[in-house]
Scaffold this active site. Structure first.
Site, PDB file in Angstrom:
ATOM      1  N   HIS A 164     -26.607  83.896  20.988  1.00 19.01           N
ATOM      2  CA  HIS A 164     -27.238  84.230  22.261  1.00 19.01           C
ATOM      3  C   HIS A 164     -26.230  84.461  23.381  1.00 19.01           C
ATOM      4  O   HIS A 164     -26.503  85.223  24.309  1.00 19.01           O
ATOM      5  CB  HIS A 164     -28.203  83.108  22.658  1.00 19.01           C
ATOM      6  CG  HIS A 164     -28.933  83.361  23.933  1.00 19.01           C
ATOM      7  ND1 HIS A 164     -29.951  84.293  24.034  1.00 19.01           N
ATOM      8  CD2 HIS A 164     -28.802  82.815  25.187  1.00 19.01           C
ATOM      9  CE1 HIS A 164     -30.406  84.311  25.272  1.00 19.01           C
ATOM     10  NE2 HIS A 164     -29.732  83.428  25.991  1.00 19.01           N
ATOM     11  N   ASP A 165     -25.090  83.799  23.309  1.00 20.78           N
ATOM     12  CA  ASP A 165     -24.111  83.876  24.403  1.00 20.78           C
ATOM     13  C   ASP A 165     -22.709  84.086  23.840  1.00 20.78           C
ATOM     14  O   ASP A 165     -21.814  83.252  24.028  1.00 20.78           O
ATOM     15  CB  ASP A 165     -24.174  82.601  25.245  1.00 20.78           C
ATOM     16  CG  ASP A 165     -23.364  82.713  26.535  1.00 20.78           C
ATOM     17  OD1 ASP A 165     -23.048  83.854  26.947  1.00 20.78           O
ATOM     18  OD2 ASP A 165     -23.029  81.673  27.127  1.00 20.78           O
ATOM     19  N   LEU A 166     -22.515  85.200  23.162  1.00 23.10           N
ATOM     20  CA  LEU A 166     -21.196  85.499  22.590  1.00 23.10           C
ATOM     21  C   LEU A 166     -20.262  85.946  23.712  1.00 23.10           C
ATOM     22  O   LEU A 166     -20.391  87.040  24.261  1.00 23.10           O
ATOM     23  CB  LEU A 166     -21.317  86.586  21.524  1.00 23.10           C
ATOM     24  CG  LEU A 166     -20.035  86.886  20.740  1.00 23.10           C
ATOM     25  CD1 LEU A 166     -19.565  85.652  19.971  1.00 23.10           C
ATOM     26  CD2 LEU A 166     -20.243  88.047  19.784  1.00 23.10           C
ATOM     27  N   ASN A 220     -16.621  81.097  23.907  1.00 19.99           N
ATOM     28  CA  ASN A 220     -17.266  80.577  22.703  1.00 19.99           C
ATOM     29  C   ASN A 220     -16.606  81.044  21.408  1.00 19.99           C
ATOM     30  O   ASN A 220     -17.191  80.913  20.323  1.00 19.99           O
ATOM     31  CB  ASN A 220     -18.753  80.940  22.703  1.00 19.99           C
ATOM     32  CG  ASN A 220     -19.517  80.158  23.757  1.00 19.99           C
ATOM     33  OD1 ASN A 220     -19.134  79.037  24.100  1.00 19.99           O
ATOM     34  ND2 ASN A 220     -20.583  80.735  24.284  1.00 19.99           N
TER      35      ASN A 220
END
Length: 246
Positions: free
Chosen positions: A176-178, A182
Site C-alpha cells: 500500500h505504501d511502497l 520501506n
C-alpha cells in the site's frame, strides 16, 4: 486470495482477555502477556535499543537473541487528525493488525524478503479498536533514504531492488505504501520490503503494479528535493526498472 483467509500455522496462539484479542508466535514469545505491547514495559527492562519517528513512535526492542519492532497503528491524512488511532471494529480478523500479521505470515511462507511476524494485539472499545504489532527487525539494515543520504548505490544493487519488487508483484503482493523508507538494504546487500499495513494479495494486474512503481518514483523525487544530500539520479530509476523487468 485475501491474506485474511490464510490458515494460521500451529505455532501461532491466541490470547483473549476482556477487551483484548492477541495472536502471537509461541516459539518467539514463550511466556506471552499483553504488556509486551506497552513501551514502558520494555523501557523498565532497558530493552529498547532505539526509536524511529513517523506518524507515531516505533520502538526497536532487544529480547534475548531477538531484535523486534513494536509499532502502534495510527491513521494518516485529515481523518488522522480527528480520530488519531481509532478504527471501526468489524471483527478481530478484519483489523489492520490481524490482516498485516496474516500477510506477513504468508510472505514468509512464500520465502519473500519481509519481516517475520511476532505478535499483534487488538483493544476493542465499543464500536472502535486500537492495535499494535510486533515484527522481526531486519538486523544491520538501513532504509534507502538513510543509505542514499550518505552514499550512491551500484547499478547492480539498483537492479536487485527492482528484482525484489518484481518478486512480490509476481506473487500478487500489493504494498500500500511502497516508498524509499520501506525498502531496506542489509550488510549483505540483500533487499527487503517492510511495513505491509493495508497490503494484500491480489490477482497480478498492471494497473495496481504500476501504481506501486509510480508511488515509489514519487518518493525518490520527493526525498531528492527535501534533502540537501541525496545520491539519486534519473539513471538509477532506469537501472531499477531493468531489474524489475528482467
Amino acid at each position: 486470495m485475501n491474506s485474511s483467509a490464510i490458515v494460521k500455522p500451529c505455532q501461532q496462539k491466541v490470547f483473549q482477555q476482556d477487551n483484548l484479542y492477541c495472536v502471537y508466535e509461541s516459539k518467539l514469545l514463550k511466556n506471552f502477556h499483553p504488556q509486551v505491547f506497552v513501551p514502558d514495559y520494555w523501557q523498565a527492562q532497558q530493552a529498547i535499543e532505539g526509536t524511529a519517528q513517523g506518524r507515531g513512535t516505533t520502538y526497536f526492542i532487544k529480547q534475548g537473541k531477538h531484535h523486534w519492532v513494536l509499532r502502534h497503528y495510527y491513521r494518516g491524512g485529515l481523518i488522522g487528525k480527528l480520530v488519531n488511532d481509532h478504527y471501526l471494529f468489524t471483527g478481530n480478523h478484519a483489523t489492520r493488525a490481524a490482516r498485516e500479521f496474516a500477510l506477513l505470515t504468508q510472505l514468509r511462507q512464500l520465502d519473500l524478503p519481509a519481516p517475520k511476524p511476532v505478535a499483534f494485539c487488538v483493544r476493542r472499545s465499543g464500536v472502535s479498536y486500537q492495535a499494535d504489532i510486533i515484527t522481526e527487525r531486519i538486523e544491520q539494515a538501513r532504509d534507502l533514504v538513510a543509505l542514499l543520504s550518505t552514499e550512491s548505490l551500484s547499478p547492480e544493487l539498483w537492479r536487485d531492488i527492482g528484482r525484489c519488487i518484481q518478486a512480490f508483484h509476481r506473487h500478487g503482493i500489493y504494498h500500500h505504501d511502497l516508498n524509499a523508507h520501506n525498502i531496506l538494504i542489509d550488510n549483505d546487500n540483500k533487499v527487503w520490503l517492510i511495513d505491509f499495513d493495508q497490503g494484500e494479495q491480489r490477482k497480478p494486474a498492471q494497473h495496481w503494479q504500476q501504481q506501486n512503481m509510480d508511488r515509489l518514483l514519487r518518493s525518490f523525487n520527493k526525498e531528492s528535493k527535501k534533502l540537501a544530500q541525496f545520491y539519486w539520479q534519473a539513471d538509477n530509476w532506469q537501472q531499477l526498472m531493468e531489474g524489475y523487468l528482467s
